[in-house]
Design a protein around this motif. Structure first.
Motif, mmCIF file in Angstrom:
data_model
loop_
_atom_site.group_PDB
_atom_site.id
_atom_site.type_symbol
_atom_site.label_atom_id
_atom_site.label_comp_id
_atom_site.label_asym_id
_atom_site.label_seq_id
_atom_site.Cartn_x
_atom_site.Cartn_y
_atom_site.Cartn_z
ATOM 1 N N ILE A 170 -13.924 -8.598 48.064
ATOM 2 C CA ILE A 170 -13.613 -8.543 49.497
ATOM 3 C C ILE A 170 -13.235 -7.112 49.905
ATOM 4 N N ALA A 171 -12.575 -6.383 49.015
ATOM 5 C CA ALA A 171 -12.259 -4.980 49.309
ATOM 6 C C ALA A 171 -13.553 -4.193 49.528
ATOM 7 N N ALA A 172 -14.528 -4.391 48.654
ATOM 8 C CA ALA A 172 -15.820 -3.713 48.812
ATOM 9 C C ALA A 172 -16.486 -4.138 50.119
ATOM 10 N N HIS A 173 -16.374 -5.415 50.448
ATOM 11 C CA HIS A 173 -16.914 -5.945 51.702
ATOM 12 C C HIS A 173 -16.324 -5.200 52.894
ATOM 13 N N PHE A 174 -14.992 -5.039 52.912
ATOM 14 C CA PHE A 174 -14.360 -4.359 54.041
ATOM 15 C C PHE A 174 -14.652 -2.856 54.038
ATOM 16 N N ALA A 175 -14.810 -2.250 52.879
ATOM 17 C CA ALA A 175 -15.179 -0.833 52.821
ATOM 18 C C ALA A 175 -16.553 -0.622 53.463
ATOM 19 N N LEU A 176 -17.484 -1.526 53.190
ATOM 20 C CA LEU A 176 -18.809 -1.416 53.815
ATOM 21 C C LEU A 176 -18.730 -1.562 55.335
ATOM 22 N N LEU A 177 -17.744 -2.310 55.809
ATOM 23 C CA LEU A 177 -17.541 -2.480 57.254
ATOM 24 C C LEU A 177 -16.660 -1.381 57.853
ATOM 25 N N LYS A 178 -16.215 -0.456 57.010
ATOM 26 C CA LYS A 178 -15.322 0.637 57.415
ATOM 27 C C LYS A 178 -14.004 0.125 57.986
ATOM 28 N N GLU A 179 -13.545 -0.971 57.446
ATOM 29 C CA GLU A 179 -12.214 -1.517 57.769
ATOM 30 C C GLU A 179 -11.293 -1.057 56.653
ATOM 31 N N TRP A 180 -10.782 0.168 56.796
ATOM 32 C CA TRP A 180 -10.111 0.844 55.692
ATOM 33 C C TRP A 180 -8.768 0.236 55.325
ATOM 34 N N THR A 181 -8.006 -0.246 56.301
ATOM 35 C CA THR A 181 -6.727 -0.873 55.945
ATOM 36 C C THR A 181 -6.979 -2.122 55.114
ATOM 37 N N ALA A 182 -7.896 -2.959 55.561
ATOM 38 C CA ALA A 182 -8.202 -4.190 54.824
ATOM 39 C C ALA A 182 -8.709 -3.867 53.423
ATOM 40 N N ALA A 183 -9.601 -2.882 53.316
ATOM 41 C CA ALA A 183 -10.129 -2.512 51.999
ATOM 42 C C ALA A 183 -9.009 -2.017 51.092
ATOM 43 N N CYS A 184 -8.160 -1.161 51.619
ATOM 44 C CA CYS A 184 -7.035 -0.627 50.845
ATOM 45 C C CYS A 184 -6.097 -1.746 50.390
ATOM 46 N N LEU A 185 -5.749 -2.624 51.322
ATOM 47 C CA LEU A 185 -4.794 -3.687 50.992
ATOM 48 C C LEU A 185 -5.388 -4.698 50.015
ATOM 49 N N LEU A 186 -6.680 -4.873 50.034
ATOM 50 C CA LEU A 186 -7.285 -5.781 49.061
ATOM 51 C C LEU A 186 -7.384 -5.160 47.677
ATOM 52 N N VAL A 187 -7.538 -3.849 47.589
ATOM 53 C CA VAL A 187 -7.450 -3.195 46.276
ATOM 54 C C VAL A 187 -6.021 -3.338 45.753
ATOM 55 N N ILE A 188 -5.046 -3.122 46.626
ATOM 56 C CA ILE A 188 -3.643 -3.324 46.234
ATOM 57 C C ILE A 188 -3.433 -4.785 45.836
ATOM 58 N N GLY A 189 -4.027 -5.700 46.603
ATOM 59 C CA GLY A 189 -3.921 -7.123 46.276
ATOM 60 C C GLY A 189 -4.524 -7.452 44.922
ATOM 61 N N ALA A 190 -5.658 -6.849 44.613
ATOM 62 C CA ALA A 190 -6.274 -7.068 43.297
ATOM 63 C C ALA A 190 -5.325 -6.596 42.198
ATOM 64 N N CYS A 191 -4.715 -5.439 42.399
ATOM 65 C CA CYS A 191 -3.732 -4.931 41.422
ATOM 66 C C CYS A 191 -2.538 -5.875 41.313
ATOM 67 N N ARG A 192 -2.134 -6.420 42.436
ATOM 68 C CA ARG A 192 -1.012 -7.362 42.473
ATOM 69 C C ARG A 192 -1.341 -8.620 41.674
ATOM 70 N N TYR A 193 -2.534 -9.173 41.876
ATOM 71 C CA TYR A 193 -2.926 -10.369 41.127
ATOM 72 C C TYR A 193 -3.006 -10.068 39.637
ATOM 73 N N LEU A 194 -3.555 -8.909 39.301
ATOM 74 C CA LEU A 194 -3.648 -8.514 37.896
ATOM 75 C C LEU A 194 -2.250 -8.353 37.297
ATOM 76 N N ALA A 195 -1.371 -7.696 38.016
ATOM 77 C CA ALA A 195 0.017 -7.530 37.538
ATOM 78 C C ALA A 195 0.704 -8.882 37.389
#
Length: 168
Positions: free
Chosen positions: A41-66
């Protein structure tokens, strides 16, 4: 293929992981599927140039991994801080506010030891993301959110309510 079409395909792939996630009783399996979904989903939002959403989903992925390896609920404060910082650095209006609020709910859920509370917080956060996805105009992300909410309800019923009904 346009970036929009590619983004929708990524969101569609993510939906498969989201649907599967809440059918798992095992916390690690649930968080692993959410990790993969968040990256897509982060990649999806990056392609849409929705940078906050993309950033927060990368953080979210790290959060789930942690969350797979660290169950200390105090870790949520680090992710709250990083989420707020990511939002501030990429801020672009109401979409940024909504993605931040949704991410904060998902952060609380990720570090909750109470399975029922975790599932409810995930649904609340997803409702906020649903509003975000409507505003940014991503139809597959909207569908993903709706399917996630439905899957969450089915998983909650199957894991918590059905068991109670069988006991009575």
């Amino acid at each position: 293929m346009s970036f929009f079409i590619a983004s929708q395909i990524l969101a569609g792939l993510a939906s498969l992981f989201d649907i599967a996630s809440f059918q798992f009783k095992n916390r690690n399996k649930l968080l692993t599927t959410l990790f993969i979904s968040a990256l897509l989903i982060a990649a999806h939002f990056a392609l849409l140039k929705e940078w906050t959403a993309a950033c927060l989903l990368v953080i979210g992925a790290c959060r789930y991994l942690a969350g797979i390896f660290i169950s200390d609920p105090r870790m949520k404060w680090l992710f709250y801080l990083v989420t707020l910082l990511g939002t501030a650095l990429t801020f672009s209006g109401i979409a940024s506010v909504l993605s931040c609020i949704g991410s904060l709910f998902h952060t609380k859920a990720s570090f909750s030891h109470n399975d029922k509370l975790m599932r409810w917080l995930m649904v609340i956060g997803t409702v906020v993301w649903l509003i975000h996805d409507i505003i940014v105009g991503s139809p597959v992300a909207v569908l993903l959110d709706v399917l996630f909410i439905i899957s969450s309800a089915i998983g909650y019923y199957r894991i918590h309510i059905k068991k109670l009904l069988l006991l009575t």
